[in-house]
Structures are given as C-alpha cells and as structure tokens.
Write an enzyme that holds these catalytic residues in place. Structure first.
Site, PDB file in Angstrom:
ATOM      1  N   LYS A 131       6.622  -4.606  -2.019  1.00 57.86           N
ATOM      2  CA  LYS A 131       8.035  -4.380  -1.721  1.00 57.86           C
ATOM      3  C   LYS A 131       8.307  -4.429  -0.226  1.00 57.86           C
ATOM      4  O   LYS A 131       9.267  -5.030   0.225  1.00 57.86           O
ATOM      5  CB  LYS A 131       8.467  -3.012  -2.282  1.00 57.86           C
ATOM      6  CG  LYS A 131       9.949  -2.698  -2.086  1.00 57.86           C
ATOM      7  CD  LYS A 131      10.822  -3.649  -2.856  1.00 57.86           C
ATOM      8  CE  LYS A 131      12.292  -3.323  -2.710  1.00 57.86           C
ATOM      9  NZ  LYS A 131      13.141  -4.333  -3.333  1.00 57.86           N
ATOM     10  N   GLU A 141      18.009 -18.207  -3.284  1.00 57.37           N
ATOM     11  CA  GLU A 141      17.723 -16.862  -3.772  1.00 57.37           C
ATOM     12  C   GLU A 141      17.453 -16.861  -5.266  1.00 57.37           C
ATOM     13  O   GLU A 141      16.553 -16.164  -5.754  1.00 57.37           O
ATOM     14  CB  GLU A 141      18.898 -15.930  -3.431  1.00 57.37           C
ATOM     15  CG  GLU A 141      18.792 -14.522  -3.980  1.00 57.37           C
ATOM     16  CD  GLU A 141      17.605 -13.729  -3.447  1.00 57.37           C
ATOM     17  OE1 GLU A 141      17.327 -12.656  -4.013  1.00 57.37           O
ATOM     18  OE2 GLU A 141      16.950 -14.167  -2.486  1.00 57.37           O
ATOM     19  N   GLU A 180       9.326 -15.156  -8.179  1.00 54.20           N
ATOM     20  CA  GLU A 180       8.747 -13.838  -7.927  1.00 54.20           C
ATOM     21  C   GLU A 180       8.318 -13.129  -9.204  1.00 54.20           C
ATOM     22  O   GLU A 180       7.237 -12.533  -9.253  1.00 54.20           O
ATOM     23  CB  GLU A 180       9.763 -12.948  -7.197  1.00 54.20           C
ATOM     24  CG  GLU A 180       9.926 -13.239  -5.730  1.00 54.20           C
ATOM     25  CD  GLU A 180      10.925 -12.288  -5.081  1.00 54.20           C
ATOM     26  OE1 GLU A 180      10.626 -11.749  -4.018  1.00 54.20           O
ATOM     27  OE2 GLU A 180      12.014 -12.079  -5.658  1.00 54.20           O
ATOM     28  N   LYS A 211      13.948 -15.588  -6.986  1.00 54.88           N
ATOM     29  CA  LYS A 211      13.869 -14.552  -8.012  1.00 54.88           C
ATOM     30  C   LYS A 211      13.014 -15.022  -9.199  1.00 54.88           C
ATOM     31  O   LYS A 211      12.200 -14.281  -9.720  1.00 54.88           O
ATOM     32  CB  LYS A 211      15.275 -14.180  -8.509  1.00 54.88           C
ATOM     33  CG  LYS A 211      16.051 -13.319  -7.566  1.00 54.88           C
ATOM     34  CD  LYS A 211      15.520 -11.926  -7.517  1.00 54.88           C
ATOM     35  CE  LYS A 211      15.483 -11.316  -6.167  1.00 54.88           C
ATOM     36  NZ  LYS A 211      14.961 -11.954  -5.025  1.00 54.88           N
ATOM     37  N   ASN A 219      -3.110   2.395   5.504  1.00 54.40           N
ATOM     38  CA  ASN A 219      -2.299   1.195   5.297  1.00 54.40           C
ATOM     39  C   ASN A 219      -2.341   0.375   6.571  1.00 54.40           C
ATOM     40  O   ASN A 219      -2.312   0.935   7.668  1.00 54.40           O
ATOM     41  CB  ASN A 219      -0.837   1.555   5.014  1.00 54.40           C
ATOM     42  CG  ASN A 219      -0.649   2.242   3.684  1.00 54.40           C
ATOM     43  OD1 ASN A 219      -1.576   2.321   2.875  1.00 54.40           O
ATOM     44  ND2 ASN A 219       0.546   2.748   3.444  1.00 54.40           N
ATOM     45  N   GLY A 220      -2.382  -0.944   6.446  1.00 54.86           N
ATOM     46  CA  GLY A 220      -2.358  -1.782   7.636  1.00 54.86           C
ATOM     47  C   GLY A 220      -3.636  -2.584   7.790  1.00 54.86           C
ATOM     48  O   GLY A 220      -4.439  -2.709   6.859  1.00 54.86           O
ATOM     49  N   TRP A 233      -3.245  -2.560  -1.476  1.00 56.30           N
ATOM     50  CA  TRP A 233      -2.969  -3.985  -1.614  1.00 56.30           C
ATOM     51  C   TRP A 233      -4.002  -4.686  -0.759  1.00 56.30           C
ATOM     52  O   TRP A 233      -4.027  -4.537   0.455  1.00 56.30           O
ATOM     53  CB  TRP A 233      -1.551  -4.290  -1.142  1.00 56.30           C
ATOM     54  CG  TRP A 233      -1.048  -5.665  -1.491  1.00 56.30           C
ATOM     55  CD1 TRP A 233      -0.439  -6.054  -2.643  1.00 56.30           C
ATOM     56  CD2 TRP A 233      -1.082  -6.827  -0.646  1.00 56.30           C
ATOM     57  NE1 TRP A 233      -0.092  -7.374  -2.579  1.00 56.30           N
ATOM     58  CE2 TRP A 233      -0.470  -7.874  -1.365  1.00 56.30           C
ATOM     59  CE3 TRP A 233      -1.558  -7.084   0.633  1.00 56.30           C
ATOM     60  CZ2 TRP A 233      -0.332  -9.157  -0.847  1.00 56.30           C
ATOM     61  CZ3 TRP A 233      -1.432  -8.360   1.156  1.00 56.30           C
ATOM     62  CH2 TRP A 233      -0.816  -9.382   0.416  1.00 56.30           C
ATOM     63  N   CYS A 281       0.839  -1.203   0.000  1.00 56.21           N
ATOM     64  CA  CYS A 281       0.000   0.000   0.000  1.00 56.21           C
ATOM     65  C   CYS A 281       0.871   1.250   0.000  1.00 56.21           C
ATOM     66  O   CYS A 281       2.003   1.246   0.452  1.00 56.21           O
ATOM     67  CB  CYS A 281      -0.964   0.053   1.182  1.00 56.21           C
ATOM     68  SG  CYS A 281      -2.121  -1.297   1.292  1.00 56.21           S
ATOM     69  N   HIS A 316      17.846 -37.142  -2.095  1.00 50.22           N
ATOM     70  CA  HIS A 316      16.866 -37.453  -1.065  1.00 50.22           C
ATOM     71  C   HIS A 316      15.460 -36.993  -1.457  1.00 50.22           C
ATOM     72  O   HIS A 316      14.672 -36.593  -0.600  1.00 50.22           O
ATOM     73  CB  HIS A 316      17.279 -36.821   0.266  1.00 50.22           C
ATOM     74  CG  HIS A 316      18.565 -37.373   0.800  1.00 50.22           C
ATOM     75  ND1 HIS A 316      18.634 -38.511   1.567  1.00 50.22           N
ATOM     76  CD2 HIS A 316      19.849 -36.950   0.637  1.00 50.22           C
ATOM     77  CE1 HIS A 316      19.887 -38.768   1.866  1.00 50.22           C
ATOM     78  NE2 HIS A 316      20.649 -37.828   1.319  1.00 50.22           N
ATOM     79  N   ARG A 359       5.746  -0.593  -4.428  1.00 48.97           N
ATOM     80  CA  ARG A 359       5.353  -1.252  -3.184  1.00 48.97           C
ATOM     81  C   ARG A 359       4.353  -2.382  -3.423  1.00 48.97           C
ATOM     82  O   ARG A 359       4.142  -3.218  -2.558  1.00 48.97           O
ATOM     83  CB  ARG A 359       4.753  -0.220  -2.221  1.00 48.97           C
ATOM     84  CG  ARG A 359       5.738   0.857  -1.797  1.00 48.97           C
ATOM     85  CD  ARG A 359       5.058   1.948  -1.011  1.00 48.97           C
ATOM     86  NE  ARG A 359       4.647   1.493   0.300  1.00 48.97           N
ATOM     87  CZ  ARG A 359       5.418   1.487   1.381  1.00 48.97           C
ATOM     88  NH1 ARG A 359       6.672   1.899   1.289  1.00 48.97           N
ATOM     89  NH2 ARG A 359       4.960   1.079   2.540  1.00 48.97           N
TER      90      ARG A 359
END
Length: 614
Positions: free
Chosen positions: A609, A487, A494, A491, A100-101, A74, A2, A510, A27
C-alpha cells in the site's frame, strides 16, 4: 510496505500485536513474526505466509508477557521464508529487532562483522543491523539507546526499527529514517506501529517520529526523544488522532476495496466540506490563500507522484491548464529525482501521495526544496512525512484507505486539485463570474452523481462475468479521460493480474490497433463532453476489427449504444469533472473481475500500500 507493531505496558502483548499486524495487512507482506518477553526469555515465532499462519506457529511458544514486537515483511534482501522473516536475534540472543526499509551498505558491514566472529542465519540486511548494534553496545560499553544511535550513524539507507534488549525488560528503542513510525501514548502503556490503525482502539494520542529521530520508550516514564546524528534532545509533539475504529473495519462489505468504492460520495463531500461554499461563490483553502502569490507568479507547476496519484496528477494537468491557464508538467517521482531536472525558485511543485510516505515522492520534495522551489503537498494521512516536509498543503480527508488498490484516494485527490485550479482561475481573472459559479455549483452535485454511477453495479457485475477470463484488455480515453483510461487499466492489472494497457484513443492507430481481434475487450470512455465524435470514430475502428467494446457513456447516449457490445451510463457533468464519474464503473469492473478470478482483492500479490523504499 512491511508493518511494525510493538507494545509495552500492563496488558497481554500477544493479542494486541496480532490484531495490530492484521490491521497492517493492507500494506502488503509475504511473512510475519512476533517476539514476546515473558520476564525470563524472549519467545519468538515467525513464518512465511499470513498473520493467520503466524497465529498457528505461535502456539508452539509461550504467549505470556506484556512487552513484545511484531512484524509483517515484504521481501527485499532474501527470499520470503521462515528464516528471513522478522524479528531477528543478535548472535548473543540478547537483542531482537524488527525493521522496515533497506540498509544499502549492509554487505560491507556484514563482511566486517564476519571478520569479528559474527555468524548470520538469514540473508537479510536486518540481521546485519541488529548485530552491528550488539557489536557497538559491547565494544563501546554503552546502553541500548546509545548503541542504536551510534550504529545508525554508520548505516546508509532507510529504516523504521524497534529493538528490545533482554537485559532491559522495561524498554523498547525505536528509530526512523524514511519509513513511517508512530508511538501511541496510553495510560501506563505505549504502542508502536507503522501507522495508527493498530492502536486506535486504545488511544487517540500519538507521536510521529521525524526522520533521523529515535525514541527510548520506558514504562513509567515519558518518551525520551533524540536526534540520531548529533544526540541533541528533540521534543515530542503529541497529535490527537481523528481516526475511529469503524473506519478501519469492513462495515459489512466483503472487501475493503468495495467498501472504499462505495465511500466515495461521502469522501468527496468530506474533501470539499468547509472549503467549497458554492452559494457564496467562495473556495477556502488556507494553504493556497497564504501562498497565492507563489502560485500566481510561478513559471510553471510541476506535479510529482507515483501510481494512482500520478494519474490524478495527469487529470490535474488538464484542469490547471484549461481552467487556470498555468503551465503544468507531470512527472513520475521516481524518475524526476534522477534525471537532473531544471528547477528554479520560480517553480511550484505539487507532490501527491495517499499515504504521505511514498519514498520517491519524498525524495523529489527534498530535491525541489534544495533548488528553491515552493512545495505544496496533497495527501490523505494527517501527520505523515509529506505533510511535514512540504511548505504548505491540503489534506484529502478520504479517511483510511485499506485496500491496496486506491479508489477513493484518486477521486478525492482530483477533488482537491480541482478546488485549487478553480481558486487560481478566479484569482487570475480568467473565469467569468457566471462560469466560476457554474463550476462551484456542479462540483457540489458530484457526490450524488457518484451515488447514481454506483447504481450500475449489478450491470457491471454481469459484464465482468463475460470478460473475467480475458488475458489482455485495452482502455481508451481522450482529454480529461485519458488518465482515467490509464487508471482503469492499472486497477485491472493490480488486482486481477490481467494484462491491460491504457492509451489515448487517438493513439490506437499508432500501434495498439494491431492487437484488436474478436478476443480483445476494449473499454472506451465516450462521454458526450469533450472529443465525443472523435471517440465515436475510434469505436467504429474497433468494431470493424471485431473487438469487444465496453463503453462508458453519458446518460441517454444512443449513438455509442448502437456500436458497443456493452454500455455503462454515468450522469452528465462538466467536462473537467467527468473523471470523478467515469472512474467509478472501471473500479467496479476491476473489483468484480478480480473476485470472480479468486484473487485477493485487498492484498494483491507483490504489492504494498505504501511504498516506503525505492
């Protein structure tokens, strides 16, 4: 997640708010809205979609006025649609809010307000909050600021809010708990935003609200700052921002992510600049120097982080234990706070966050401090909540990172953590003088070696084209490069939406080896430092099952080249520093695959973000 933007002053508010919302698009959001006061009425436009969609929608309203608030949402409570978008009116139409929140007890408040005759158009907790403020203002017969304070003492959750009252056209009230909020201070004007990027071209002076603080912003007067809980006066600390406008523009690159990948040589250098004096054998870090005994006497170091920062923490675990011989545990911040962890005053907790606002990491910090642990922060944003909450810390100096998928944050976090490990190793005497100097000298060469790694971009683009239509990918690494495999997989997930998993290479037998066939791309980090022969054996196992092998190798490698379908070279360096190089081709691979698949690289779906709520 947001974004909040507000303006009160002498300029036209509309273009400032719209541009500010565009600056906050990184964001992550699914809808946008704006409310403007033209001197007579509040004019509101909001829509599901992007800020560009909002600009079209706003053609239907008056865009006049020098006071306004805007928002990118968001979705939490209520699906993404026009009605649930912010801003929200109170029932009377006198108050308008952006938020926001999450208000956790909104349902109980909503039921009580419904009994009192309030109706609700949206499914949001935010509309409940603005009507609670209106109810308090009416029943208590108080001004807007006092009504906001009383109402916020009745809610449970997290928030950053901006509220405007039609009856007080020269005032905006803002408040914060758990979600960032900055106030830009100009000449006869004020700016409100989730971070400084929307107003950096207008002023370098900003006040960052602390948790449970509210501010009354009035034209022609100084900011009035108060504590929400007890109404005590707080005194604003005005910070001079170091950010500049060029840093938050694309600078000729197609995407922020690509720009930030290519900024890594400079970002790493900026991170160790003034700290690393290799020719003198010195590492200067005030936060460590002033608290050296706490680190040296610690029973263990606990690292807490989320996402990419957690992967940097895993790299740090190898570095601290290998170089400084200090026991380290790495925890997901989101799990750490809920599993009743054993923490004592002999522990040091290192909290890592790019934004410095990650809600779960902040909660872990507060828990550790309650238990008496010493808390050290590693973050990128000056003045952020983590920077203020921790006992000491170090900034990464990566500069603004706009792309949602972290790149330079990862490498600069590793750089800071490496400096700390080397400093502790020297203080503990576990390093010979020659080995210590070797590390300092080599770390100083990393920016130029990253530049060299970036020269493989054309080759990587060709490889990306081969695998852009894959549905699953496997990433393998050992030792220091196991976190890099995690990582690399993150990426790809995402930004390209391809399913990918990172594994320690030895764990392939395994379970994951069952997935390997001629359709499975396997990205293997196989640098000559570390467990090279073991990784070569893993590659042979993949090859015998017809898997497609894309190997990240040390320059000049021939053994893996003979086995792999594709090889990407990186310069040679010390084993503990290899993650700073091996991550570069994986970032570029993810970027090019995502672009070729037509994905929104800088704003991937469903992601934000800065995750400022649980």
């Amino acid at each position: 997640m947001c974004g909040i933007v507000g303006y009160i002053g002498y300029r036209d508010a509309f273009p400032i708010i719209i541009k500010g919302l565009q600056r906050l698009e990184y964001r992550g959001y699914d809808s946008a809205g704006i409310a403007l006061f033209d001197g007579n009425q509040i004019n509101l436009a909001k829509t599901k979609g992007k800020v560009e969609d909002l600009k079209k929608k706003a053609k239907d309203i008056s865009q006049k006025g020098s006071i306004g608030i805007g928002h990118t949402r968001w979705a939490t409570h209520g699906v993404p649609n026009d009605v649930n978008s912010h801003p929200h009116y109170s029932n009377s139409g006198e108050l308008v809010i952006i938020h926001n929140g999450i208000i956790e007890n909104y349902e109980a408040i909503k039921q009580e307000l419904t009994k009192r005759g309030y109706t609700f158009q949206s499914d949001t907790d935010t509309e409940v909050l603005v009507n609670l403020i209106e109810e308090v203002k009416k029943t208590e017969n108080v001004k807007l600021g006092k009504a906001v304070q009383i109402a916020l003492n009745q809610v449970v959750g997290a928030y950053a809010i901006a509220v405007f009252d039609k009856q007080k056209p020269d005032e905006i009230v803002v408040a914060k708990l758990g979600s960032p909020l900055a106030i830009g201070i100009g000449e006869n004007e004020f700016f409100i935003a989730s971070d400084a990027s929307p107003f950096i071209e207008f002023t370098n002076n900003a006040v960052y609200l602390e948790d449970e603080e509210m501010a009354i912003i009035r034209l022609g007067k100084e900011i009035k700052l108060r504590k929400i809980k007890d109404d005590s006066v707080a005194y604003p600390r005005i910070l001079e921002l170091q950010m500049n406008l060029e840093e938050i523009e694309k600078g000729g690159y197609d995407h922020f992510m690509l720009k930030e990948i290519y900024e890594q040589p400079r970002a790493i250098k900026d991170t160790y600049r003034g700290r690393l004096l290799a020719d003198q054998g010195i590492i200067r870090m005030a936060g460590i120097d002033q608290n050296m005994e706490k680190f040296l006497n610690a029973n263990r170091i606990i690292i807490v982080a989320c996402g990419t920062s957690w992967h940097a923490g895993l790299v740090a675990e190898y570095i601290f234990e290998d170089l400084a011989r200090i026991s380290v545990e790495v925890e997901y911040a989101s799990e750490f706070r809920y599993r009743n962890p054993v923490i004592t005053d002999k522990d040091v907790l290192i909290a890592i966050s790019q934004s410095g606002e990650t809600a779960d990491t902040l909660a872990a910090i507060k828990l550790a401090k309650e238990k008496g642990a010493f808390v050290f922060g590693v973050c990128n944003v000056v003045g952020s909540s983590i920077a203020r909450e921790t006992d000491a810390g170090a900034y990464t100096h990566a500069g603004p990172e706009i792309g949602v998928a972290s790149t330079k944050a990862f490498t600069t976090q590793i750089t800071v953590l490496t400096l700390i490990a080397l400093k502790l190793a020297k203080a503990k005497g576990v390093f010979s003088e020659s080995r210590y100097h070797e590390y300092l000298t080599e770390l100083e060469t990393i920016p130029s070696k990253v530049e060299k790694a970036l020269q493989s971009n054309t080759l990587i683009e060709i490889i990306a084209d081969v695998y852009k239509d894959s549905t699953n990918c496997l990433y393998l690494g050992r030792g220091y490069n196991f976190p890099v495999a995690l990582e690399g997989a993150l990426k790809l997930k995402e930004i390209s939406y391809i399913h990918a998993e990172g594994y320690p290479a030895a764990e392939m037998k395994h379970g994951p080896i069952a997935l390997i066939d001629e359709h499975m791309p396997v990205f293997v980090i196989a640098t000559k430092k570390g467990h090279y022969e073991k990784v070569v054996s893993n590659i042979q196992e993949i090859k015998s099952r017809k898997g497609k092998i894309i190997a990240i190798v040390t320059e000049g490698d021939e053994q893996v080249r003979d086995l792999a379908d594709h090889v990407i070279e990186v310069p040679e360096t010390l084993e503990s520093l290899t993650p700073l190089l091996t991550t570069i081709p994986l970032q570029l691979l993810s970027y090019h695959i995502a672009v070729m698949r037509g994905c929104n690289v800088d704003q991937p779906r469903n992601l934000a973000k800065s995750v400022t709520v649980e």
